[in-house]
Design a protein around this motif. Structure first.
Motif, PDB file in Angstrom:
ATOM      1  N   TYR A  84      10.108   2.798 -19.646  1.00  0.00           N
ATOM      2  CA  TYR A  84      11.091   2.184 -18.750  1.00  0.00           C
ATOM      3  C   TYR A  84      11.090   0.677 -19.020  1.00  0.00           C
ATOM      4  O   TYR A  84      10.422  -0.091 -18.337  1.00  0.00           O
ATOM      5  CB  TYR A  84      10.744   2.474 -17.287  1.00  0.00           C
ATOM      6  N   SER A  85      11.810   0.291 -20.033  1.00  0.00           N
ATOM      7  CA  SER A  85      11.687  -1.089 -20.533  1.00  0.00           C
ATOM      8  C   SER A  85      12.687  -2.050 -19.908  1.00  0.00           C
ATOM      9  O   SER A  85      12.633  -3.246 -20.171  1.00  0.00           O
ATOM     10  CB  SER A  85      11.869  -1.102 -22.056  1.00  0.00           C
ATOM     11  N   ASP A  86      13.635  -1.543 -19.119  1.00  0.00           N
ATOM     12  CA  ASP A  86      14.619  -2.439 -18.518  1.00  0.00           C
ATOM     13  C   ASP A  86      13.925  -3.417 -17.563  1.00  0.00           C
ATOM     14  O   ASP A  86      13.155  -3.020 -16.689  1.00  0.00           O
ATOM     15  CB  ASP A  86      15.660  -1.614 -17.754  1.00  0.00           C
ATOM     16  N   SER A  87      14.233  -4.715 -17.723  1.00  0.00           N
ATOM     17  CA  SER A  87      13.516  -5.736 -16.942  1.00  0.00           C
ATOM     18  C   SER A  87      13.820  -5.627 -15.454  1.00  0.00           C
ATOM     19  O   SER A  87      12.927  -5.759 -14.608  1.00  0.00           O
ATOM     20  CB  SER A  87      13.876  -7.137 -17.448  1.00  0.00           C
ATOM     21  N   ALA A  88      15.103  -5.401 -15.101  1.00  0.00           N
ATOM     22  CA  ALA A  88      15.463  -5.307 -13.681  1.00  0.00           C
ATOM     23  C   ALA A  88      14.806  -4.101 -13.033  1.00  0.00           C
ATOM     24  O   ALA A  88      14.326  -4.163 -11.896  1.00  0.00           O
ATOM     25  CB  ALA A  88      16.984  -5.236 -13.536  1.00  0.00           C
ATOM     26  N   LEU A  89      14.778  -2.980 -13.751  1.00  0.00           N
ATOM     27  CA  LEU A  89      14.146  -1.768 -13.210  1.00  0.00           C
ATOM     28  C   LEU A  89      12.646  -1.989 -13.026  1.00  0.00           C
ATOM     29  O   LEU A  89      12.070  -1.597 -12.001  1.00  0.00           O
ATOM     30  CB  LEU A  89      14.395  -0.580 -14.149  1.00  0.00           C
ATOM     31  N   SER A  90      12.013  -2.616 -14.011  1.00  0.00           N
ATOM     32  CA  SER A  90      10.570  -2.870 -13.912  1.00  0.00           C
ATOM     33  C   SER A  90      10.261  -3.773 -12.719  1.00  0.00           C
ATOM     34  O   SER A  90       9.303  -3.539 -11.980  1.00  0.00           O
ATOM     35  CB  SER A  90      10.057  -3.523 -15.201  1.00  0.00           C
ATOM     36  N   ALA A  91      11.098  -4.830 -12.534  1.00  0.00           N
ATOM     37  CA  ALA A  91      10.878  -5.743 -11.406  1.00  0.00           C
ATOM     38  C   ALA A  91      11.053  -5.018 -10.074  1.00  0.00           C
ATOM     39  O   ALA A  91      10.263  -5.198  -9.140  1.00  0.00           O
ATOM     40  CB  ALA A  91      11.849  -6.924 -11.490  1.00  0.00           C
ATOM     41  N   ALA A  92      12.098  -4.162  -9.984  1.00  0.00           N
ATOM     42  CA  ALA A  92      12.342  -3.428  -8.741  1.00  0.00           C
ATOM     43  C   ALA A  92      11.211  -2.455  -8.449  1.00  0.00           C
ATOM     44  O   ALA A  92      10.757  -2.319  -7.296  1.00  0.00           O
ATOM     45  CB  ALA A  92      13.674  -2.686  -8.841  1.00  0.00           C
ATOM     46  N   ALA A  93      10.712  -1.766  -9.502  1.00  0.00           N
ATOM     47  CA  ALA A  93       9.623  -0.808  -9.307  1.00  0.00           C
ATOM     48  C   ALA A  93       8.348  -1.523  -8.884  1.00  0.00           C
ATOM     49  O   ALA A  93       7.596  -1.030  -8.018  1.00  0.00           O
ATOM     50  CB  ALA A  93       9.396  -0.023 -10.604  1.00  0.00           C
ATOM     51  N   ALA A  94       8.076  -2.696  -9.498  1.00  0.00           N
ATOM     52  CA  ALA A  94       6.867  -3.454  -9.136  1.00  0.00           C
ATOM     53  C   ALA A  94       6.931  -3.883  -7.677  1.00  0.00           C
ATOM     54  O   ALA A  94       5.948  -3.780  -6.936  1.00  0.00           O
ATOM     55  CB  ALA A  94       6.743  -4.670 -10.046  1.00  0.00           C
ATOM     56  N   LEU A  95       8.109  -4.350  -7.247  1.00  0.00           N
ATOM     57  CA  LEU A  95       8.263  -4.777  -5.860  1.00  0.00           C
ATOM     58  C   LEU A  95       8.117  -3.597  -4.900  1.00  0.00           C
ATOM     59  O   LEU A  95       7.477  -3.707  -3.845  1.00  0.00           O
ATOM     60  CB  LEU A  95       9.627  -5.440  -5.677  1.00  0.00           C
ATOM     61  N   THR A  96       8.677  -2.465  -5.292  1.00  0.00           N
ATOM     62  CA  THR A  96       8.562  -1.267  -4.447  1.00  0.00           C
ATOM     63  C   THR A  96       7.114  -0.812  -4.346  1.00  0.00           C
ATOM     64  O   THR A  96       6.660  -0.403  -3.264  1.00  0.00           O
ATOM     65  CB  THR A  96       9.443  -0.148  -5.014  1.00  0.00           C
ATOM     66  N   LEU A  97       6.376  -0.897  -5.445  1.00  0.00           N
ATOM     67  CA  LEU A  97       4.956  -0.538  -5.405  1.00  0.00           C
ATOM     68  C   LEU A  97       4.227  -1.405  -4.379  1.00  0.00           C
ATOM     69  O   LEU A  97       3.430  -0.904  -3.579  1.00  0.00           O
ATOM     70  CB  LEU A  97       4.328  -0.719  -6.796  1.00  0.00           C
ATOM     71  N   GLY A  98       4.512  -2.722  -4.390  1.00  0.00           N
ATOM     72  CA  GLY A  98       3.886  -3.612  -3.416  1.00  0.00           C
ATOM     73  C   GLY A  98       4.268  -3.251  -1.989  1.00  0.00           C
ATOM     74  O   GLY A  98       3.432  -3.265  -1.079  1.00  0.00           O
ATOM     75  N   LYS A  99       5.543  -2.892  -1.771  1.00  0.00           N
ATOM     76  CA  LYS A  99       5.989  -2.530  -0.423  1.00  0.00           C
ATOM     77  C   LYS A  99       5.335  -1.234   0.056  1.00  0.00           C
ATOM     78  O   LYS A  99       4.953  -1.107   1.229  1.00  0.00           O
ATOM     79  CB  LYS A  99       7.511  -2.394  -0.411  1.00  0.00           C
ATOM     80  N   VAL A 100       5.195  -0.245  -0.844  1.00  0.00           N
ATOM     81  CA  VAL A 100       4.569   1.028  -0.457  1.00  0.00           C
ATOM     82  C   VAL A 100       3.089   0.816  -0.169  1.00  0.00           C
ATOM     83  O   VAL A 100       2.519   1.437   0.738  1.00  0.00           O
ATOM     84  CB  VAL A 100       4.794   2.093  -1.551  1.00  0.00           C
ATOM     85  N   CYS A 101       2.471  -0.097  -0.931  1.00  0.00           N
ATOM     86  CA  CYS A 101       1.052  -0.404  -0.678  1.00  0.00           C
ATOM     87  C   CYS A 101       0.854  -0.998   0.720  1.00  0.00           C
ATOM     88  O   CYS A 101      -0.242  -0.900   1.286  1.00  0.00           O
ATOM     89  CB  CYS A 101       0.520  -1.384  -1.730  1.00  0.00           C
ATOM     90  N   MET A 102       1.894  -1.614   1.293  1.00  0.00           N
ATOM     91  CA  MET A 102       1.783  -2.178   2.640  1.00  0.00           C
ATOM     92  C   MET A 102       1.575  -1.096   3.697  1.00  0.00           C
ATOM     93  O   MET A 102       1.109  -1.376   4.791  1.00  0.00           O
ATOM     94  CB  MET A 102       3.058  -2.970   2.986  1.00  0.00           C
ATOM     95  N   ILE A 103       1.926   0.157   3.384  1.00  0.00           N
ATOM     96  CA  ILE A 103       1.860   1.214   4.393  1.00  0.00           C
ATOM     97  C   ILE A 103       0.422   1.583   4.705  1.00  0.00           C
ATOM     98  O   ILE A 103      -0.009   1.566   5.867  1.00  0.00           O
ATOM     99  CB  ILE A 103       2.635   2.465   3.903  1.00  0.00           C
TER     100      ILE A 103
END
Length: 1390
Positions: free
Chosen positions: A1016-1035
């Motif tokens: 998954y090399s798309d930069s926007a997708l990688s940035a969105a997934a990284a941010l989502t990982l951080g948000k899910v970790c908040m749970i």
């Protein structure tokens, strides 16, 4: 009967008790106080009988009263004063007749003279006694409410103040008589004049004489002294007395300035001004420097005198100028103030003569020189003088540029007062500039260029037309009519008053030259007359040969021959009209281009001056904009005011300053906050326009302009200002009406203006939520209609505006109202769900920000928000599955689109996967916020309501144990809070991510994208997934713990700056929510401060600033990484670091505690910080060390560090740090005590130079003699050690070579501050860090005795005083109750 004695005025009262010789009056006996009342009665009786001469027999009783004045009763004093005023008044009325009597005998004259002197002596003695008593009663009064005060005021105050003015008028009436007759026609003796004027000076010594209520008294004194000056030659004595009083009584300066001004203007005593100024000018500047009170009196006198009679001060200014070079700054200020007044009132205007213009320029040059005076008070006052000069339009245009340049230079002054006055001066320059109402460099450059080009063309044209020279014959033809007219007058008789003054020279040649010179000077009449004489004298000689008869033609012919140098060919009698036309054709075309050239040169000079002025103002803008965050409130206020002025003159860069002042609205200083509000009120709330509608349009347009490209922070500040205006009803309804019209497209506007209208409505709704609440349906139907896909940003702003209806999650104390929520089936949520779902399948760069705003709004306002968002998730994921099934159907296609991602089996469009991942992350984060904030607050509200109901029911039954019940209730409330928090935590930990909930279906997808950056090399997708990982970790803490390694690995290894930035933000949120889990990874967060990408460094700096200031991470060692940002090439990053240390300095002794660690790390050669950069960082950090105790402690610590330093670079760094500290006397003792620590390092010239700098600065500050001796002793020791070190160094080089300290290792500058991302890192590098104690233990085992060159500061904790506050958290201080923080998507990079 002739008197056997004469009354001599004594120098002291006691002189009258001693026998001064034969014929002198002596007081026979001083009566006791009790005998004085009957003696006064006897004197009164004698006065009725004999008049004023009664004093000759009754002087002694009144002298006795003066002698016993303090002991005598009030009534007796009053009687004596009243009696003496009657006596002197009677004598004054008698004297004109007596003085006019030519038959006055010598005996009578002597009797009246003695009586006059005696009466005046007694009256002035009473004046002095009463005045002294009044002064003492005012000084010694302690109890303002006591009875003594009342009595004393009545005696010394009321009565004396009432009698003082009539008494002075009486004395003036006496002095206006021609008293010389009593002295036999000779001058009145000086002692008598001094007696009369002495009372005036004594009255003026009273400190309260300057009050408004004593104005009449001051005027009476002034006129009395004027009489003495005019009639009795008192000028010399007055000059000495006034200068003495100015030196000893500060309060008399304004009084005397007013008096001298009156004497000079109304009485013509102008010489007194010169005498006084000369007397002051002759004072020695060195003596004045030692007499502060005297200087103040002189300075005030000169200043006020110049304000009232500037022309007279100008004529005597030369005697004062040498004081400009003296030590006293007050005298310099006074003389400069006098110059300024002269420039404003006298040397002002365009009609000045050459000498006055020269004086004006000289004064202006002196004022400009003192803008850079050594004393800050003089610098600031000089700038104030220039401000007044510019306001009064007294500054010539030629001086504008130089004064503006000086003012801009003073913006960098160390003195706050100077900076403040420099800003004021520049603002006044702008308001009074003669150039233009619009001062844009860009706008001025174009016309300047065009006019310069036009000037060049005129000059070229002038040169081309001037090429053919005008011949002498052509000039003669042009002159001929005037020459003929002058010649015709020769043959007319001489008019009365005319004389022949010219004589013919001796030779023909000299005469010819004389005539030609007269012709060239246009003196035709004299030339013709001289020619006529020459024809007679040199008859027959060339060029005076010709017809013998003298007529007009002969003279003209000779004149033409002399002027042109040739013989006249034709008859010179051409028609007059023809010659006039010729003259017009030849001369006028020549003058016309000259006039145009001069005009064009003036125009170009004017434009050039305007352009230069604009450039200087633009330069000042950048300097002043940086002053808005100074500690000094007055400087900030001046900077704000300046930008308001600049904005009104259309300088384009002013908008940057207007935006820069926005964050000051959050200032804790009320005056600064009010200054910003006033600035925006003047700039935006007062638009010009004829109608209410026009003004509303102007206001909306200007506010919309400031929001173009504005950052989120700018918009938040603007919202605070506008909501403040709305609360105060300063925004008219017409403005709100126009905004609604723009939003609903009833009024024509662009999409940008429409979006700005919604934003402004949202801002106003913060002040009055009903603005949005009453039109909610309009917002939903228009802003979230079917056209929303055309402008997601408008829809996003609509969501933000509606969110202003959400109530504060923390209600006000004592209020437990239910939060504002809308029902689940409200059309708002239906529109939002549909809009999000429809946009999910369409590629748009603005869908994700809109989706985030929509999800946040649903959670803020909806009942059952989780159900709505679950439905949206289901619909969107269904769309994704349908797309996936379509992709499965097209799996046989040979090529896959690059805009799709594939895992080998099936593929999806990249944007669709990115939308899905972003939606999951936003819903997850908002669900946590909803539980932690909204649900938690609602549980607490309901519990409090239940407890209140329960308390009301129990209250009638309560007995004497109410306190116990209240305590129990408090405990119950605390435990209930814990229970509710535990409930929320258990939901997050156990329910949200288990298999039965929706999130569990999406987590594997997010993890797969994060774990496979190659797939998954798309930069926007990688940035969105990284941010989502951080948000899910908040749970969940459990989920967070298990995926922190992945998160920090991506943060370290990802090649995408957007991924690294997003993960830093996520890690910052996690550090606040789960501090104990993130704490072992803190070093990886600090490492991002050296990221090669500026955006990532700035994000890391902001996140670390929040974490450190909230005490969520330890700052003991690695805070030096924040310090390196102070030298970052990016100005924005440098600003982040400066702001961090500025805020940290407010946390007690935090910077002081951290300085030793920062110094030790940054001075390490392996750190990669260059020496010059180290100096820059330390200069900034040491500026926060302001306490004497901290300074002394740091001096001692830095001295001790010399023992552990290993390289020359470290020696130099430590010694440089010492130069940054303001060494006090105790600090010098510390240097002396620790001399052995650095004595052997003084052989290094740089180290020795630093210590010399420290001592030189200490000496400049001044001090006690013993301290100076200590500094001299220390300097001798420094010099001895330095020389000894140099000698030993030479010996070492010649001998066996004692090992010297190793030089600092130099690292390449290219990679000194920024570490490139390493792709060679192994996965073992990212094992989860173990608890701190265990890791330290292992490190100790692994490296038992490794030595490094880093300076260790283990003694810091041992030596730290009790008042030092550690800036790091202890284990037991780690927070147990955590709350999440949300960060706006504007800061998240995808």
């Amino acid at each position: 009967m002739a008197l056997a004695w004469e009354f001599h005025l004594p120098l002291a009262p006691a002189d009258l008790l001693r026998d001064g010789g034969p014929g002198r009056y002596v007081v026979q006996a001083v009566l006791p106080a009790r005998e004085l009342p009957p003696a006064l009665v006897a004197f009164r009786t004698a006065f009725r009988a004999r008049g004023a001469l009664a004093v000759l027999q009754h002087f002694d009783p009144l002298y006795s009263l003066l002698h016993h004045f303090r002991a005598v009763g009030t009534a007796v004093k009053e009687d004596a004063l009243e009696l003496m005023m009657h006596v002197v008044s009677h004598h004054s009325n008698e004297l004109p007749a007596i003085l006019g009597d030519s038959g006055l005998s010598l005996a009578d004259r002597a009797a009246h003279l003695n009586a006059l002197k005696m009466n005046c002596y007694l009256l002035t003695g009473l004046v002095d006694a009463f005045e002294m008593e009044t002064c003492k009663s005012g000084v010694l009064e302690v109890d303002p409410g006591g009875k003594n005060k009342k009595n004393r005021t009545k005696i010394s105050g009321s009565l004396w103040e009432e009698e003082r003015e009539p008494l002075l008028r009486l004395l003036m009436q006496l002095l206006q008589l021609d008293l010389r007759q009593l002295w036999g026609g000779l001058a009145v003796e000086e002692e008598f004049v001094s007696l009369m004027t002495g009372s005036c000076y004594r009255i003026l010594e009273n400190p309260s004489i300057g009050l408004q209520k004593y104005r009449a008294t001051r005027e009476a004194v002034t006129h009395l002294l004027a009489a003495a000056l005019i009639h009795y030659d008192h000028i010399f004595s007055a000059t000495l007395k006034i200068t003495q009083m100015l030196q000893h009584f500060e309060h008399v300066a304004p009084v005397f300035a007013q008096a001298v001004s009156l004497w000079a203007t109304e009485y013509g005593l102008k010489t007194l001004v010169g005498e006084l100024l000369r007397e002051i000018g002759q004072k020695c500047p060195q003596d004045l420097a030692r007499d502060a009170s005297g200087i103040k009196g002189y300075a005030t006198f000169i200043t006020e005198l110049a304000e009232q009679i500037p022309a007279l001060v100008l004529s005597n200014m030369s005697v004062l100028l040498h004081h400009l070079d003296g030590e006293s700054y007050m005298m310099r200020n006074a003389i400069l103030a006098a110059m300024a007044e002269v420039l404003v009132q006298v040397l002002n205007g365009d009609q000045l003569e050459e000498a006055a213009r020269g004086t004006r320029d000289q004064f202006l040059n002196m004022l400009q020189a003192h803008v850079c005076d050594i004393n800050s008070f003089v610098r600031s006052r000089t700038l104030q003088f220039f401000t007044r000069i510019v306001q009064c339009k007294a500054l010539p245009l030629t001086q504008f540029q130089s004064v503006v340049s000086l003012a801009v230079g003073r913006l960098k002054d160390k003195s706050v007062v100077v900076v403040k006055n420099a800003i004021q001066l520049l603002a006044v320059f702008l308001s009074n500039n003669p150039f233009s109402c619009k001062l844009s460099c860009t706008d001025l450059a174009e016309p300047l260029k065009k006019e310069v080009q036009k000037l060049q063309e005129i000059r070229d044209c002038g040169r081309s037309t001037a090429a053919p020279a005008i011949t002498l014959e052509e000039e003669w033809e042009a002159m001929l009519p005037e020459v003929r007219a002058a010649t015709q007058q020769l043959f007319q008789p001489l008019q009365e008053g005319e004389e022949e003054v010219l004589e013919v020279e001796e030779t023909v040649e000299s005469t010819s030259e004389q005539i030609t010179g007269l012709l060239r000077k246009l003196n035709y009449k004299s030339a013709a007359r001289l020619t006529q004489k020459a024809l007679c004298r040199f008859q027959g000689k060339e060029p005076f040969s010709g017809p013998t008869e003298e007529n007009e033609a002969t003279v003209l012919a000779v004149l033409k021959r002399l002027y042109t140098g040739s013989c006249p060919g034709e008859n010179s009698e051409d028609p007059q009209h023809g010659n006039s036309c010729l003259k017009t054709r030849e001369v006028v075309p020549e003058k016309q281009p000259q006039t145009e050239l001069v005009k064009q040169e003036m125009l170009v000079q004017y434009l050039q001056d305007a352009y230069n002025f604009s450039v200087k103002i633009t330069e000042a803008l950048s300097l002043i904009s940086k002053m808005m965050y100074e500690n000094c409130v007055s400087v900030v206020q001046e900077a704000v005011e300046f930008f308001v002025t600049v904005s009104q003159f259309g300088v384009p860069q002013a908008l940057l300053g207007v935006r820069r002042m926005l964050p000051l609205i959050w200032s804790k200083e009320p005056s600064i906050k009010e200054a910003v509000l006033n600035a925006y009120r003047r700039l935006y709330l007062s638009p010009s326009g004829d109608s209410e509608r026009a003004r509303a349009q102007g206001l909306v347009n200007s506010l919309s302009l400031i929001m173009v490209d504005a950052s989120l922070g700018t918009i938040q500040c603007l919202e605070e200002i506008i909501s403040e205006f709305v609360r105060k009803d300063e925004i008219k309804p017409a403005v709100i009406q126009l905004l609604w019209e723009r939003f609903t497209e009833k009024s024509q506007c662009s999409s940008l203006e429409r979006r700005a209208a919604v934003m402004l409505l949202g801002m106003m709704a913060r002040g009055k939520p009903e603005i949005i609440g009453s039109n909610l349906d309009v917002l939903v139907t228009v802003g979230l209609s079917e056209k929303v896909c055309e402008d997601y940003r408008l829809a996003q702003e609509v969501c933000n505006a509606i969110s202003k209806l959400a109530s504060n999650p923390k209600p006000a104390l004592g209020k437990n109202n239910a939060p504002f929520r809308l029902p689940q089936n409200h059309m708002l949520f239906g529109c939002l769900s549909d809009t999000v779902s429809k946009g999910f399948g369409q590629p748009s760069g603005h869908w994700i920000p809109f989706m985030e705003a929509a999800v946040m709004l649903i959670y803020q306002l909806a009942e059952g928000a989780e159900e709505i968002c679950a439905h949206v998730l289901q619909v969107c994921s269904q769309q994704a599955l349908e797309k996936l099934q379509e992709a499965d159907g097209q799996k046989a296609d040979p090529g896959v689109s690059p805009s799709r991602v594939s895992d080998g089996a099936s593929s999806l469009p990249t944007f669709l996967l990115m939308h899905l991942v972003s939606l999951v992350g936003q819903v997850a984060l908002q669900q946590v916020v909803y539980l932690e904030v909204s649900v938690s607050a609602e549980l607490r509200r309901r519990r409090i309501l239940r407890e209140e109901e329960k308390t009301k029911k129990q209250r009638p039954q309560s007995t004497g144990n109410e306190a116990t019940v209240e305590e129990e209730l408090g405990l119950v409330g605390a435990s209930a809070d814990d229970t509710e928090a535990e409930l929320i935590r258990s939901i997050c930990e156990t329910e949200l991510l288990d298999g039965r909930h929706l999130f569990s279906a999406f987590v594997p997808l997010v993890l797969k994208i994060c774990n496979n950056p190659g797939l998954y090399s798309d930069s926007a997708l990688s940035a969105a997934a990284a941010l989502t990982l951080g948000k899910v970790c908040m749970i969940s803490s459990e989920f967070c713990d298990s995926h922190l390694r992945l998160l920090f690995t991506m943060m370290e290894k990802s090649t995408l700056p957007g991924v690294r930035s997003n993960l830093i933000i996520a890690a910052g949120d996690l550090a606040i929510r789960f501090p104990n889990l993130v704490e072992p990874w803190t070093s990886h967060l600090y490492a991002r401060l050296r990221d090669p990408c500026p955006r990532v460094r700035q994000t890391a700096g902001l996140v670390m600033t929040h974490l450190i200031l909230k005490d969520m991470v330890k700052v003991k060692g690695q805070v030096s990484e924040m310090a390196t940002l102070l030298i970052d090439p990016e100005e924005a990053i440098m600003g982040v670091a400066q702001n961090f240390f500025s805020e940290l300095s407010n946390k007690g002794n935090a910077i002081y505690n951290l300085l030793p660690d920062i110094i030790s790390r940054l001075s390490d050669p392996n750190c990669g910080v260059e020496e010059e950069s180290f100096h820059t960082i330390m200069r900034h950090l040491f500026s926060y060390i302001t306490k004497d105790k901290q300074t002394e402690s740091l001096v001692e610590k830095l001295c001790q560090r010399f023992r552990t330093a290993r390289t020359e670079r470290q020696y130099r760094d430590l010694s440089h740090c010492l130069t940054l500290l303001p060494i006090s006397e105790r600090g010098l003792h510390k240097l002396q005590d620790n001399f052995d620590c650095f004595a052997d390092k003084l052989q290094d010239p740089a180290v020795y130079s630093c210590f010399q700098t420290v001592l030189a600065r200490f000496r400049r500050a001044g001090g006690k003699p013993e301290t100076k001796a200590l500094s001299e002793e220390l300097e001798q020791k420094l010099s001895a050690s330095h020389n000894r070190g140099l000698n030993s160094a030479e010996t070492c080089q010649e001998g066996s070579g004692t090992p010297m300290p190793e030089p600092a290792k130099q690292k390449p500058t290219g990679s000194s501050c920024r570490q490139p991302l390493s792709t060679a890192n192994r996965d073992e590098d990212f094992v989860t860090p173990q608890p701190r104690t265990l890791r330290n233990h292992k490190r100790a085992q692994k490296h038992p005795s490794t030595k490094t060159s880093i300076i260790t500061f283990s003694s810091d904790e041992e030596n730290s005083s009790e008042d030092e506050l550690p800036a790091e958290l202890k284990e037991e201080e780690t927070p147990t109750k955590t709350t999440p923080i949300t960060r706006s998507s504007a800061h998240r990079l995808r």
